[in-house]
Motif scaffolding. Structure first.
Motif, mmCIF file in Angstrom:
data_model
loop_
_atom_site.group_PDB
_atom_site.id
_atom_site.type_symbol
_atom_site.label_atom_id
_atom_site.label_comp_id
_atom_site.label_asym_id
_atom_site.label_seq_id
_atom_site.Cartn_x
_atom_site.Cartn_y
_atom_site.Cartn_z
ATOM 1 N N ARG A 55 0.834 -1.194 0.000
ATOM 2 C CA ARG A 55 0.000 0.000 0.000
ATOM 3 C C ARG A 55 0.868 1.244 0.000
ATOM 4 N NH1 ARG A 55 -3.967 -0.442 4.694
ATOM 5 N NH2 ARG A 55 -4.563 1.680 4.050
ATOM 6 N N ASP A 56 0.311 2.296 -0.562
ATOM 7 C CA ASP A 56 0.942 3.608 -0.570
ATOM 8 C C ASP A 56 -0.127 4.579 -0.089
ATOM 9 O OD1 ASP A 56 2.028 6.096 -1.090
ATOM 10 O OD2 ASP A 56 2.967 5.463 -2.954
ATOM 11 N N ASN A 57 -0.102 4.876 1.191
ATOM 12 C CA ASN A 57 -1.155 5.720 1.759
ATOM 13 C C ASN A 57 -1.114 7.137 1.186
ATOM 14 O OD1 ASN A 57 -2.222 3.642 3.296
ATOM 15 N ND2 ASN A 57 -1.091 4.190 5.144
ATOM 16 N N ALA A 58 0.046 7.588 0.786
ATOM 17 C CA ALA A 58 0.136 8.926 0.190
ATOM 18 C C ALA A 58 -0.641 8.988 -1.120
ATOM 19 C CB ALA A 58 1.594 9.299 -0.039
ATOM 20 N N LYS A 59 -0.712 7.855 -1.815
ATOM 21 C CA LYS A 59 -1.458 7.781 -3.075
ATOM 22 C C LYS A 59 -2.851 7.192 -2.874
ATOM 23 C CE LYS A 59 2.615 7.349 -6.045
ATOM 24 N NZ LYS A 59 3.311 6.536 -7.083
ATOM 25 N N ASN A 60 -3.164 6.866 -1.607
ATOM 26 C CA ASN A 60 -4.489 6.314 -1.309
ATOM 27 C C ASN A 60 -4.767 5.058 -2.130
ATOM 28 O OD1 ASN A 60 -6.516 6.827 0.572
ATOM 29 N ND2 ASN A 60 -7.876 7.745 -0.957
ATOM 30 N N THR A 61 -3.747 4.224 -2.257
ATOM 31 C CA THR A 61 -3.812 3.075 -3.151
ATOM 32 C C THR A 61 -3.229 1.838 -2.486
ATOM 33 O OG1 THR A 61 -3.591 4.532 -5.074
ATOM 34 C CG2 THR A 61 -3.156 2.189 -5.426
ATOM 35 N N VAL A 62 -3.858 0.716 -2.764
ATOM 36 C CA VAL A 62 -3.341 -0.585 -2.351
ATOM 37 C C VAL A 62 -3.127 -1.406 -3.607
ATOM 38 C CG1 VAL A 62 -3.830 -2.704 -1.072
ATOM 39 C CG2 VAL A 62 -4.455 -0.489 -0.101
ATOM 40 N N TYR A 63 -2.044 -2.173 -3.627
ATOM 41 C CA TYR A 63 -1.688 -2.951 -4.807
ATOM 42 C C TYR A 63 -1.696 -4.446 -4.491
ATOM 43 C CZ TYR A 63 0.231 1.608 -6.110
ATOM 44 O OH TYR A 63 0.386 2.943 -6.376
ATOM 45 N N LEU A 64 -1.883 -5.225 -5.533
ATOM 46 C CA LEU A 64 -1.727 -6.672 -5.427
ATOM 47 C C LEU A 64 -0.889 -7.123 -6.615
ATOM 48 C CD1 LEU A 64 -2.530 -9.175 -3.736
ATOM 49 C CD2 LEU A 64 -4.341 -9.570 -5.435
ATOM 50 N N GLN A 65 0.365 -7.444 -6.351
ATOM 51 C CA GLN A 65 1.245 -7.962 -7.389
ATOM 52 C C GLN A 65 1.042 -9.463 -7.476
ATOM 53 O OE1 GLN A 65 3.449 -6.328 -9.516
ATOM 54 N NE2 GLN A 65 3.682 -8.341 -10.475
ATOM 55 N N MET A 66 0.695 -9.928 -8.656
ATOM 56 C CA MET A 66 0.398 -11.347 -8.856
ATOM 57 C C MET A 66 1.388 -11.931 -9.851
ATOM 58 S SD MET A 66 -3.771 -11.211 -8.967
ATOM 59 C CE MET A 66 -3.810 -10.513 -10.610
ATOM 60 N N ASN A 67 2.177 -12.857 -9.390
ATOM 61 C CA ASN A 67 3.174 -13.520 -10.231
ATOM 62 C C ASN A 67 2.841 -15.005 -10.365
ATOM 63 O OD1 ASN A 67 4.620 -11.070 -10.343
ATOM 64 N ND2 ASN A 67 5.800 -11.603 -8.514
ATOM 65 N N SER A 68 3.469 -15.635 -11.341
ATOM 66 C CA SER A 68 3.293 -17.074 -11.557
ATOM 67 C C SER A 68 1.818 -17.447 -11.592
ATOM 68 C CB SER A 68 4.012 -17.872 -10.454
ATOM 69 O OG SER A 68 5.388 -17.547 -10.408
ATOM 70 N N LEU A 69 1.066 -16.698 -12.359
ATOM 71 C CA LEU A 69 -0.379 -16.905 -12.392
ATOM 72 C C LEU A 69 -0.741 -18.251 -12.987
ATOM 73 C CD1 LEU A 69 -1.402 -13.284 -13.328
ATOM 74 C CD2 LEU A 69 -2.249 -14.557 -11.351
ATOM 75 N N LYS A 70 -1.818 -18.815 -12.452
ATOM 76 C CA LYS A 70 -2.313 -20.124 -12.865
ATOM 77 C C LYS A 70 -3.743 -19.978 -13.373
ATOM 78 C CE LYS A 70 0.222 -22.217 -9.005
ATOM 79 N NZ LYS A 70 0.094 -23.059 -7.785
ATOM 80 N N PRO A 71 -4.197 -20.914 -14.202
ATOM 81 C CA PRO A 71 -5.588 -20.838 -14.670
ATOM 82 C C PRO A 71 -6.596 -20.771 -13.520
ATOM 83 C CG PRO A 71 -4.356 -22.395 -15.992
ATOM 84 C CD PRO A 71 -3.448 -21.980 -14.875
ATOM 85 N N GLU A 72 -6.288 -21.406 -12.410
ATOM 86 C CA GLU A 72 -7.217 -21.383 -11.279
ATOM 87 C C GLU A 72 -7.262 -20.036 -10.557
ATOM 88 O OE1 GLU A 72 -4.789 -23.628 -11.887
ATOM 89 O OE2 GLU A 72 -3.801 -24.275 -10.006
ATOM 90 N N ASP A 73 -6.419 -19.114 -10.962
ATOM 91 C CA ASP A 73 -6.486 -17.750 -10.432
ATOM 92 C C ASP A 73 -7.530 -16.913 -11.166
ATOM 93 O OD1 ASP A 73 -2.916 -17.807 -10.133
ATOM 94 O OD2 ASP A 73 -4.379 -18.044 -8.512
ATOM 95 N N THR A 74 -8.100 -17.454 -12.223
ATOM 96 C CA THR A 74 -9.118 -16.739 -12.982
ATOM 97 C C THR A 74 -10.321 -16.439 -12.104
ATOM 98 O OG1 THR A 74 -8.439 -17.711 -15.083
ATOM 99 C CG2 THR A 74 -10.699 -16.881 -14.935
ATOM 100 N N ALA A 75 -10.674 -15.156 -12.027
ATOM 101 C CA ALA A 75 -11.769 -14.718 -11.156
ATOM 102 C C ALA A 75 -11.936 -13.215 -11.308
ATOM 103 C CB ALA A 75 -11.476 -15.057 -9.702
ATOM 104 N N VAL A 76 -12.998 -12.703 -10.715
ATOM 105 C CA VAL A 76 -13.137 -11.264 -10.538
ATOM 106 C C VAL A 76 -12.516 -10.923 -9.193
ATOM 107 C CG1 VAL A 76 -14.703 -9.312 -10.351
ATOM 108 C CG2 VAL A 76 -15.237 -11.190 -11.914
#
Length: 131
Positions: free
Chosen positions: A75-96
């Protein structure tokens, strides 16, 4: 109206990476733990990660076993933003993927199903992992 907006989803091949962003509108994320969740068709909503309100918190972010070692929340509170870095993605990660703010500041206080302490759910961003 308080709202969180997710972005960064898309179509990616297995093994690829994406970075999701969660930005708050008319609301400051500072002071609130933030969770990332996902829901695939026909499945229940799954909590995948939670980060404490403070960037200097002693508490470590929490991750579901299904994403541990592959996803990183920040998270970067100064930018009012939270991030999710997703690596090594798999087909089962498919979702909203959704983000939401908690009424408390530290994940250990209530990051567990059914996640009733989360509010300001966004519209979600679609992540599709396919070759």
């Amino acid at each position: 109206q308080v709202q969180l907006v997710e972005s960064g989803g898309g179509l990616v091949q297995p093994g690829g990476s994406l970075r999701l962003s969660c930005v708050a509108s008319r609301f400051t994320l500072d002071g609130h733990a933030i969770g990332w969740f996902r829901q695939a068709p026909g499945k229940e909503r799954e909590g995948i990660s939670c980060i404490d309100a403070s960037e200097s918190s002693d508490g470590s972010p929490e991750y579901a076993d299904s994403v541990k070692g592959r996803f990183t929340i920040s998270r970067d509170n100064a930018k009012n933003t939270v991030y999710l870095q997703m690596n090594s993605l798999k087909p089962e990660d498919t979702a909203v993927y959704y983000c939401a703010a908690a009424t408390w500041s530290e994940c250990w206080l209530g990051y567990r199903p059914p996640y009733t302490d989360f509010f300001s759910w966004g519209q979600g961003t679609q992540v599709t992992v396919s070759s």
